[in-house]
Design an enzyme around this catalytic site. Structure first.
Site, short mmCIF file in Angstrom:
data_model
loop_
_atom_site.label_atom_id
_atom_site.label_comp_id
_atom_site.label_asym_id
_atom_site.label_seq_id
_atom_site.Cartn_x
_atom_site.Cartn_y
_atom_site.Cartn_z
N HIS A 55 -3.74 -5.44 0.84
CA HIS A 55 -3.41 -5.70 2.49
C HIS A 55 -3.93 -7.26 2.70
CE1 HIS A 55 -2.18 -1.72 4.14
NE2 HIS A 55 -3.37 -1.33 3.27
N CYS A 112 0.98 -1.14 0.01
CA CYS A 112 0.10 -0.04 -0.11
C CYS A 112 0.80 1.29 -0.06
CB CYS A 112 -1.09 0.05 1.06
SG CYS A 112 -2.45 1.03 1.06
#
Length: 524
Positions: free
Chosen positions: A470, A373
């Site tokens: 994630h 991310c």
């Protein structure tokens, strides 16, 4: 840094509070767990009670009016209406604190925005992004947020009513310390909520750090008469040692407050196997896991969704090293850059620590670098924030290890992922939760190919890789494939089964320590 510019308080129409209604009488019982301070174990205790009561056949649901954490989860619902048409994209999602998502899992329920209607995601020392029922309201300095909070109470009460409508028992978690009476005027999550929603309260204190006696008696002193009457008793958590030596202290607490001792919960050793609520947990974890492959993780100032690290920590063939500020990155096989709430600010901090040089030295030695991310965004050439979404508008050079550039945009991508990675042949489960969009030639060499969709990027030599997903390492088959490609020992760890077993062990632990029938009788 986050801009501290004063902004006007939104009107009720701006917040769309017209859609919220007065909380209707509920059928569900409810019990509130408040704490004498932050990190006394409220979230963990509520998760254990959720699983314990659910195993008894009750339909249990968690609720926390306001949570402050950059460890967030994608919810199964949203306040946004679905797009019309047969070819419309999937329904929109919201986000809630990771702790409430874990509590929902303990109940056997999907995570809902109504379980945590207000989420604060810190972006500076005095400011946070405010998320209301899964949708960002923008970045608010603390002083301005305290003016905003009373306007959010209708949404809080409405969400509580929705959760209680479909449950037999709602376990409500307070936030921080219940005795912050200087904030009583704008409280939406502790005693003000207990009074508004007619909730009985159990006070939780932490024996591990010491000072529990003063914390409980001090709580009684600081509460007014109506608040004291809400408290039905107290629980001592994280206890170590022989209770016979501690019992006189409990008698002092009861004598001074009139509140009965409802139980003593010993220290739960397996707590580290469950996703943590916030970065306070990182203060206790420097080097963990097994022996073998060394994975070094720089602890960014606004680290987010760091439960990405948990499956690696659980692997016996992996040593996970959390690198604190002021400490150089040690020799390792992999340097992993985690998520962050403020990509540009943490990039600047990374450089100030000298970690950028450590990473280049690591690569020259043949090491690998992974970014998840915001960590992925940092690996690129530039990160732009033209609208000042995460702080002051501007451009920050990235590490230049991947040929990508990122622009921070107001739209937040919130989606769950369950796909096949055609490059590795493994299943990938996870989620995306970010406000940036990346572009560049580096994306033509994707790290993943999820059901035919390219995701992330990998360098030409294969030593640098990153993506937005994630939870990637929680996918057992993918994690094993990744570890074996690095020459690491691969175990038979079933990570999701481990989380479930730990929740059951937590429920056993709570049930052995507390009288659940007596606690249920207190719920009203």
């Amino acid at each position: 840094m986050t801009s501290e510019t004063t902004r006007p308080i939104p009107s009720l129409d701006d917040l769309d509070l017209s859609a919220f209604h007065e909380a209707r009488p509920r059928k569900a019982r409810a019990l509130m767990i408040q704490g004498t301070s932050s990190d006394v174990g409220k979230s963990l205790l509520v998760a254990g009670l959720c699983r314990a009561y659910a195993r008894r056949g009750l339909k249990v649901a968690p609720f926390k009016a306001q949570n402050m954490s950059n460890n967030a989860a994608v919810s199964a619902d949203s306040d946004l209406p679905p797009a019309p048409g047969p070819d419309a994209p999937p329904p929109p999602r919201g986000e809630i604190g990771r702790a409430q998502a874990l509590q929902a899992r303990a109940c056997g329920l999907p995570a809902s925005i109504h379980m945590n209607p207000v989420l604060l995601k810190p972006q500076s020392g005095v400011g946070s992004q405010v998320v209301l029922r899964g949708r960002p309201l923008g970045n608010w300095p603390a002083r301005e947020y305290h003016h905003l909070k009373p306007h959010l109470m209708p949404a809080v009460l409405d969400s509580f009513a929705r959760v209680a409508r479909d449950a037999d028992l709602v376990l409500v978690e307070g936030a921080g310390a219940a005795t912050e009476v200087h904030l009583r005027h704008c409280d939406i999550t502790n005693m003000k909520l207990a009074l508004e929603a007619d909730l009985p309260v159990v006070l939780l204190t932490d024996n591990d750090r010491g000072g529990a006696l003063a914390a409980v008696v001090g709580s009684w002193l600081l509460h007014d008469e109506a608040e004291r009457a809400r408290v039905k008793g107290y629980i001592v958590n994280k206890f170590r040692g022989h209770f016979s030596l501690y019992e006189p202290g409990c008698k002092v607490m009861t004598e001074h407050t009139g509140w009965p001792l409802l139980g003593v919960v010993p220290w739960f050793d397996a707590a580290a196997l469950l996703p943590a609520e916030d970065s306070l947990a990182l203060a206790r974890n420097l080097s963990e896991g097994g022996q073998g492959l060394r994975v070094a993780v720089p602890q960014l100032g606004r680290i987010a969704n760091f439960d990405d690290l948990d499956p690696l920590r659980a692997e016996p063939g992996v040593e996970l090293i959390l690198v604190r500020p002021g400490t150089p990155i040690p020799e390792a096989d992999v340097v992993l850059l985690p998520g962050s709430k403020t990509t540009r600010a943490d990039l600047e901090s990374l450089r100030a620590e000298g970690w950028d040089g450590d990473i280049r030295t690591h690569l020259r030695r043949g090491g690998r670098v992974v970014g998840i991310c915001a960590g992925f965004q940092m690996l690129g050439r530039l990160v732009r924030d033209p609208e000042g979404i995460e702080g002051e508008p501007g451009v920050t050079p990235g590490l230049g290890l991947l040929d990508i550039e990122t622009t921070i945009t107001p739209e937040k991508r919130l989606t769950e992922i369950c796909a096949q990675d055609s490059l590795s042949g493994t299943e990938v489960r996870g989620y995306e939760i970010h406000m940036g969009r990346s572009s560049g030639a580096g994306l033509t060499r994707p790290w993943l190919m999820l059901d035919g969709r390219p995701e992330g990027a990998i360098s030409a030599d294969g030593h640098v890789s990153g993506c937005y997903v994630h939870g990637l390492f929680g996918s057992d088959s993918f994690r094993r494939h990744w570890l074996s490609g690095l020459g690491a020992a691969v175990s038979g760890l079933d990570y999701e089964a481990q989380v479930e077993a730990t929740l059951d062990a937590l429920a056993d632990h709570v049930e052995a320590s507390l009288d659940l029938d007596a606690l249920l009788a207190l719920a009203q």
